[in-house]
Design a protein around this motif. Structure first.
Motif, mmCIF file in Angstrom:
data_model
loop_
_atom_site.group_PDB
_atom_site.id
_atom_site.type_symbol
_atom_site.label_atom_id
_atom_site.label_comp_id
_atom_site.label_asym_id
_atom_site.label_seq_id
_atom_site.Cartn_x
_atom_site.Cartn_y
_atom_site.Cartn_z
ATOM 1 N N THR A 5 49.562 67.433 -34.038
ATOM 2 C CA THR A 5 50.660 67.452 -34.998
ATOM 3 C C THR A 5 50.606 66.129 -35.732
ATOM 4 O O THR A 5 50.603 65.070 -35.105
ATOM 5 C CB THR A 5 52.008 67.610 -34.270
ATOM 6 N N VAL A 6 50.521 66.197 -37.057
ATOM 7 C CA VAL A 6 50.313 64.996 -37.861
ATOM 8 C C VAL A 6 51.325 64.971 -39.009
ATOM 9 O O VAL A 6 51.427 65.940 -39.767
ATOM 10 C CB VAL A 6 48.882 64.982 -38.457
ATOM 11 N N PRO A 7 52.067 63.879 -39.166
ATOM 12 C CA PRO A 7 52.945 63.776 -40.325
ATOM 13 C C PRO A 7 52.128 63.886 -41.622
ATOM 14 O O PRO A 7 51.053 63.288 -41.733
ATOM 15 C CB PRO A 7 53.558 62.379 -40.195
ATOM 16 N N ALA A 8 52.625 64.672 -42.559
ATOM 17 C CA ALA A 8 51.934 64.874 -43.841
ATOM 18 C C ALA A 8 52.954 64.812 -44.974
ATOM 19 O O ALA A 8 53.161 65.783 -45.706
ATOM 20 C CB ALA A 8 51.188 66.202 -43.827
ATOM 21 N N PRO A 9 53.601 63.655 -45.149
ATOM 22 C CA PRO A 9 54.711 63.554 -46.099
ATOM 23 C C PRO A 9 54.311 63.678 -47.560
ATOM 24 O O PRO A 9 55.178 63.913 -48.404
ATOM 25 C CB PRO A 9 55.289 62.168 -45.811
ATOM 26 N N GLU A 10 53.033 63.524 -47.855
ATOM 27 C CA GLU A 10 52.600 63.585 -49.253
ATOM 28 C C GLU A 10 51.801 64.854 -49.561
ATOM 29 O O GLU A 10 50.988 64.880 -50.492
ATOM 30 C CB GLU A 10 51.795 62.332 -49.588
ATOM 31 N N GLY A 11 52.028 65.901 -48.783
ATOM 32 C CA GLY A 11 51.407 67.194 -49.056
ATOM 33 C C GLY A 11 49.893 67.132 -49.140
ATOM 34 O O GLY A 11 49.222 66.688 -48.215
ATOM 35 N N ALA A 12 49.358 67.585 -50.273
ATOM 36 C CA ALA A 12 47.902 67.657 -50.446
ATOM 37 C C ALA A 12 47.237 66.297 -50.287
ATOM 38 O O ALA A 12 46.131 66.200 -49.735
ATOM 39 C CB ALA A 12 47.570 68.250 -51.811
ATOM 40 N N THR A 13 47.894 65.241 -50.731
ATOM 41 C CA THR A 13 47.325 63.897 -50.582
ATOM 42 C C THR A 13 47.178 63.547 -49.102
ATOM 43 O O THR A 13 46.147 63.031 -48.671
ATOM 44 C CB THR A 13 48.206 62.853 -51.297
ATOM 45 N N SER A 14 48.189 63.857 -48.306
ATOM 46 C CA SER A 14 48.121 63.611 -46.864
ATOM 47 C C SER A 14 47.017 64.445 -46.224
ATOM 48 O O SER A 14 46.238 63.945 -45.411
ATOM 49 C CB SER A 14 49.458 63.944 -46.193
ATOM 50 N N LEU A 15 46.937 65.732 -46.597
ATOM 51 C CA LEU A 15 45.923 66.605 -46.001
ATOM 52 C C LEU A 15 44.515 66.179 -46.395
ATOM 53 O O LEU A 15 43.590 66.263 -45.578
ATOM 54 C CB LEU A 15 46.171 68.059 -46.383
ATOM 55 N N ALA A 16 44.354 65.709 -47.611
ATOM 56 C CA ALA A 16 43.040 65.209 -48.031
ATOM 57 C C ALA A 16 42.631 64.033 -47.155
ATOM 58 O O ALA A 16 41.483 63.940 -46.707
ATOM 59 C CB ALA A 16 43.071 64.804 -49.500
ATOM 60 N N ARG A 17 43.559 63.152 -46.905
ATOM 61 C CA ARG A 17 43.274 61.971 -46.079
ATOM 62 C C ARG A 17 42.977 62.390 -44.634
ATOM 63 O O ARG A 17 42.017 61.918 -44.025
ATOM 64 C CB ARG A 17 44.451 61.006 -46.136
ATOM 65 N N ILE A 18 43.810 63.260 -44.073
ATOM 66 C CA ILE A 18 43.606 63.736 -42.702
ATOM 67 C C ILE A 18 42.238 64.403 -42.580
ATOM 68 O O ILE A 18 41.477 64.122 -41.653
ATOM 69 C CB ILE A 18 44.735 64.715 -42.301
ATOM 70 N N GLY A 19 41.925 65.287 -43.526
ATOM 71 C CA GLY A 19 40.636 65.990 -43.495
ATOM 72 C C GLY A 19 39.457 65.046 -43.585
ATOM 73 O O GLY A 19 38.456 65.213 -42.885
ATOM 74 N N ALA A 20 39.554 64.039 -44.453
ATOM 75 C CA ALA A 20 38.465 63.075 -44.607
ATOM 76 C C ALA A 20 38.280 62.249 -43.333
ATOM 77 O O ALA A 20 37.145 62.030 -42.879
ATOM 78 C CB ALA A 20 38.735 62.164 -45.800
ATOM 79 N N ILE A 21 39.371 61.804 -42.741
ATOM 80 C CA ILE A 21 39.297 60.992 -41.522
ATOM 81 C C ILE A 21 38.676 61.796 -40.386
ATOM 82 O O ILE A 21 37.763 61.322 -39.697
ATOM 83 C CB ILE A 21 40.704 60.489 -41.124
ATOM 84 N N ILE A 58 47.399 56.249 -39.432
ATOM 85 C CA ILE A 58 48.339 57.372 -39.412
ATOM 86 C C ILE A 58 49.077 57.348 -38.076
ATOM 87 O O ILE A 58 48.460 57.454 -37.022
ATOM 88 C CB ILE A 58 47.622 58.713 -39.646
ATOM 89 N N ARG A 59 50.374 57.190 -38.139
ATOM 90 C CA ARG A 59 51.206 57.096 -36.937
ATOM 91 C C ARG A 59 51.958 58.405 -36.714
ATOM 92 O O ARG A 59 52.154 59.185 -37.631
ATOM 93 C CB ARG A 59 52.229 55.965 -37.086
ATOM 94 N N GLY A 60 52.372 58.604 -35.477
ATOM 95 C CA GLY A 60 53.174 59.784 -35.153
ATOM 96 C C GLY A 60 52.367 61.006 -34.796
ATOM 97 O O GLY A 60 52.909 62.123 -34.776
ATOM 98 N N VAL A 61 51.074 60.846 -34.490
ATOM 99 C CA VAL A 61 50.231 61.989 -34.107
ATOM 100 C C VAL A 61 50.602 62.408 -32.686
ATOM 101 O O VAL A 61 50.739 61.566 -31.794
ATOM 102 C CB VAL A 61 48.738 61.619 -34.175
ATOM 103 N N VAL A 62 50.778 63.699 -32.479
ATOM 104 C CA VAL A 62 51.083 64.245 -31.156
ATOM 105 C C VAL A 62 49.990 65.235 -30.795
ATOM 106 O O VAL A 62 49.598 66.066 -31.624
ATOM 107 C CB VAL A 62 52.463 64.952 -31.141
ATOM 108 N N VAL A 63 49.496 65.142 -29.564
ATOM 109 C CA VAL A 63 48.461 66.054 -29.069
ATOM 110 C C VAL A 63 49.062 66.911 -27.964
ATOM 111 O O VAL A 63 49.666 66.386 -27.030
ATOM 112 C CB VAL A 63 47.251 65.267 -28.519
ATOM 113 N N ARG A 64 48.888 68.233 -28.102
ATOM 114 C CA ARG A 64 49.353 69.171 -27.071
ATOM 115 C C ARG A 64 48.257 70.198 -26.828
ATOM 116 O O ARG A 64 47.532 70.566 -27.751
ATOM 117 C CB ARG A 64 50.606 69.926 -27.528
ATOM 118 N N ARG A 65 48.189 70.671 -25.621
ATOM 119 C CA ARG A 65 47.244 71.756 -25.332
ATOM 120 C C ARG A 65 47.732 73.003 -26.068
ATOM 121 O O ARG A 65 48.907 73.360 -25.990
ATOM 122 C CB ARG A 65 47.157 72.018 -23.839
#
Length: 119
Positions: A5-21, A58-65
């Motif tokens: 679970t990843v905060p994505a407050p800037e929509g497509a901009t956030s997802l672009a960054r998450i995907g690239a990382i 990127i802060r606030g990432v949560v990992v769950r099974r």
């Protein structure tokens, strides 16, 4: 498999960054989506994904099974039957989405109880 679970407050901009990382870290996204400024992705290496995102600031990432279950997507009412079984077992559903193999990904408070309810 793990749900991140990843905060994505800037929509497509956030997802672009998450995907690239995650791509640069060699982590494949097996399913997921974004709702209300929060992205959920199914990954094989949850800790590695969280580490890569956190190292990139990127802060606030949560990992769950994640619990991945088959879904007869072409059968009317299939999702309702799955959810009824979880509800009857008092399993709290945190999120649900589909993976790339047309299976349901369930993020629940008690994966063992969910597995038992769905078996």
């Amino acid at each position: 498999m793990y749900d991140i679970t990843v905060p994505a407050p800037e929509g497509a901009t956030s997802l672009a960054r998450i995907g690239a990382i995650l791509g640069e870290a060699g982590i494949s996204l097996e399913g997921g989506g974004m709702w209300a400024d929060v992205a959920h992705y199914l990954v094989a290496e949850g800790d590695a994904a969280a580490h890569a995102l956190e190292c990139a600031g990127i802060r606030g990432v949560v990992v769950r099974r994640g619990l991945v279950v088959p879904l007869d997507a072409d059968v009317p009412g299939a999702l309702g039957r799955i959810m009824t079984r979880l509800a009857d077992a008092d399993v709290h559903l945190l999120a649900q989405y589909s993976d790339h193999g047309n299976r349901k990904v369930l993020i629940v408070d008690d994966p063992d109880a969910a597995r038992a309810a769905l078996s």
